[in-house]
Design an enzyme around this catalytic site. Structure first.
Site, short mmCIF file in Angstrom:
data_model
loop_
_atom_site.label_atom_id
_atom_site.label_comp_id
_atom_site.label_asym_id
_atom_site.label_seq_id
_atom_site.Cartn_x
_atom_site.Cartn_y
_atom_site.Cartn_z
CB SER A 1 45.00 42.01 45.78
OG SER A 1 45.12 42.53 44.50
NE ARG B 1 34.61 46.03 40.19
CZ ARG B 1 35.37 45.66 41.22
NH1 ARG B 1 36.64 46.03 41.25
NH2 ARG B 1 34.89 44.94 42.19
CG ASP C 1 45.88 35.39 41.27
OD1 ASP C 1 45.71 36.06 40.23
OD2 ASP C 1 46.13 35.88 42.38
CG HIS D 1 43.53 38.60 41.89
ND1 HIS D 1 44.74 38.34 42.49
CD2 HIS D 1 43.17 39.84 42.27
CE1 HIS D 1 45.10 39.41 43.21
NE2 HIS D 1 44.17 40.33 43.10
CG ASP D 2 37.39 38.12 42.42
OD1 ASP D 2 38.11 39.06 42.81
OD2 ASP D 2 36.35 38.28 41.76
#
Lengths: 208, 383
Positions: B158, B228, B323, B356-357
């Site tokens: 990232s 967040r 992602d 994405h994680d």
């Protein structure tokens, strides 16, 4: 004269290796384990990339230190610039593509020279099977009709017709039997006895 | 647990170090930091040839605690513990691994929540906004301080992957291998839009006090929590959320109010709340701006290939199929530019579900590719 490729390389790849100039930049479409690229890098100082979709093959190439880009051939070569490679090679994949003709056009856009190989559907074993009313299952086409990746098979004559129609220049060709030899029979009746066809193509002048 | 209970493939108990950087650092914004400090953890041993050092660049909310445990009471190890350790893909028996908290971070490195020596108070909004280039400059000074001339590999996911790319362009002779994971060559308008909402959530929190909330003894928890929560939506795929929460409710009836009813609401609130307890709002603002500003092609006539033409590293680019924050298409842009620049590059597309994680997950094909690539890097480095 450059030395011939040794028998350690798969024979059809060895025939291709003989066509490739030392130090060239090459793109290998459907590079598998990267055998051709590895051999050319080591013996001919060739640089380049392989395109491969299969994760096992991709991991193998990465382990072997070969530049490999995980991508689907049917997605095309849009990420590559015009004439950005000396050679674009595609072995035994043409017949599995959605549009083989478009693929060759793209190959000849990206590469100054295109090298393609395919199984000849005009071989007598194929003809014999069809004459008996059966889809052929042969050493070069081992899969049954319902489970084959080969959706666009052609004969040597069909292929050369397409080249003529699209004005692709055939710089060289090698027509081999199953043992990758060019015997007398093939020279007399290529479309009947050739099992593996190898073509070196070029785009018509001014058609890049 | 006792130290004997740490898993065998863990780097075990680790102690962060605070490394002073006494050279002045001139930043892209024009200001100069006369000195700064970086929190660092290292795992493994630097070999005699100093050829086996690997730099880990962290993402938006990461820090120097990438692997191992700070104490026997730790519930969780460092953020990339599944990948760094003895026998793991980033093998600490072979590599000397360096992880840091970036300048501007909030985990001990000089940043908005540390004391400004000129005023004796936290920097707060007086801390300069940074770019990825600034981080590379700061990390290069850290490499000097550690006696590392050239990294065997620089690795990051990232925002970390963006630092990796910038390293190869700005310090080409100091990077042998660059591993760029789940990154993008620059943010899209959509990416920037998400960041802007996150920033507005923080900036409009009454407890933000223009960034001087430390002086008021409060924290803009509400804004940071919202930021967040929004971020978390972009880190997960639609599919993953569906699989994890679906429309599951805590009770069987609708409550007809705004309390938590659906499990996904509960998850986001929990993630937001736990983040507020460990992260600084000013750092969050700074990190999102560094993301927005990142565009290495900009100073090369918007030509990424021209930027990469300077690079000497060999590249491994990795993307994840699920992602959507930095989709595989964005990684392909990086690969395209590298091919055009005639750099050595391999690209692996990892089948994944989470989004994405996934770059933090021990997906077998992902770790296999990392392991295979780094095995060659280690052999090249003579370890």
């Amino acid at each position: 004269m450059k030395p011939s490729a040794p028998p350690s390389l798969r024979p059809d790849l060895a025939a291709i290796a003989d066509w490739i100039r030392p130090g060239a930049r090459i793109l290998d479409l459907g590079c598998g384990n990267g055998e051709l690229l590895a051999w050319l890098a080591e013996h001919r100082g060739v640089s380049g990339y392989g395109l491969e979709i299969d994760p096992e093959h991709v991991a193998h190439c990465i382990r072997a230190g070969i530049n490999v880009i995980q991508a689907d051939l049917d997605d095309g070569l849009r990420d590559f610039g015009d004439a950005s490679f000396d050679y674009v090679v595609m072995t035994q994949a043409l017949q599995a593509l959605q549009r083989p003709d478009d693929a060759i056009t793209e190959i000849l856009r990206v590469g100054r020279i295109g090298i393609v190989t395919f199984p000849n559907f005009g071989h007598w074993r194929v003809r014999a099977a069809l004459a008996l009313g059966r889809m052929p299952v042969t050493p070069t086409l081992p899969e049954p009709w319902y489970d084959t990746p080969n959706i666009h098979l052609c004969t040597v004559d069909d292929f050369e017709d397409l080249c003529a129609q699209r004005q692709w220049i055939i710089r060289s060709r090698r027509l081999l039997d199953r043992s990758h030899r060019e015997g007398l029979r093939i020279r007399i009746a290529p479309n009947l006895f050739c099992e593996q066809a190898l073509y070196m193509l070029q785009a018509p002048e001014g058609h890049r | 647990m006792s130290t004997a209970d740490f898993p065998a493939d863990s780097v075990g108990l680790v102690t962060p170090r605070r490394i002073p950087i006494s050279q002045p650092l001139t930043l892209d914004c024009g200001r100069t930091l006369p000195r700064h400090e970086l929190m660092v953890e290292t795992y493994g041993e630097l070999n005699a040839a100093r050829s086996n050092a690997v730099l880990i660049c962290h993402a938006l909310s990461g820090d120097h605690h990438a692997a191992g445990y700070h104490g026997t009471e730790d519930r969780k190890p460092g953020w990339w513990d599944n990948c760094i350790g003895p026998g793991k893909p980033i093998d600490t028996r072979r590599f000397y691994v360096v992880a840091l908290n970036n300048l501007g971070g909030c985990r001990g490195s000089t940043g908005p929540n540390t004391i400004n020596p000129d005023t004796g108070k936290p920097y707060g909004p007086d801390f300069p906004l940074l770019t990825v280039r600034d981080w590379v400059r700061s990390q290069a000074l850290l490499a000097d301080a550690l006696g590392i001339e050239r990294w065997a590999a620089v690795i990051g996911g990232s925002l970390g992957g963006m630092q990796v790319m910038q390293w190869t362009i700005d310090q080409p002779q100091r990077v042998a291998h660059a591993l760029v994971i789940a990154a993008a060559p620059k943010l899209s308008a959509q990416n920037i839009a998400f960041n802007e909402i996150a920033r507005q959530a923080i900036l409009s929190d009454p407890n933000f006090h223009g960034g001087r909330f430390y002086d008021h003894g409060v924290v803009p928890t509400h804004g940071l929590k919202l930021a967040r929560m929004l971020g978390h939506i972009t880190y997960l795929s639609d599919e993953a959320m569906r699989a994890k929460f679906g429309r599951m409710q805590r009770g069987s009836q609708f409550n007809f109010n705004f309390d938590v009813e659906f499990e996904v609401e509960s998850y986001l609130r929990y993630q937001g709340q736990s983040f507020v307890e460990r992260f600084d709002a000013n750092t969050y603002l700074l990190m999102t701006k560094a993301l927005d500003y990142f565009d290495p092609a900009r100073e090369y006539g918007d030509n990424l290939a021209a930027a990469f033409a300077r690079a000497q590293a060999r590249f491994l680019v990795i993307a994840f199929s699920s992602d959507w924050r930095f989709s595989p298409a964005r990684s392909r842009e990086i690969v395209k530019a590298l091919v055009e620049a005639r750099r050595d590059v391999s690209y692996a597309l990892i089948e994944s579900q989470l989004g994405h994680d996934d770059f933090l997950m021990p997906i077998p094909q992902y770790h296999r590719v990392l392991r295979d690539y780094l095995d060659r890097v280690a052999r090249e480095a003579g370890t």
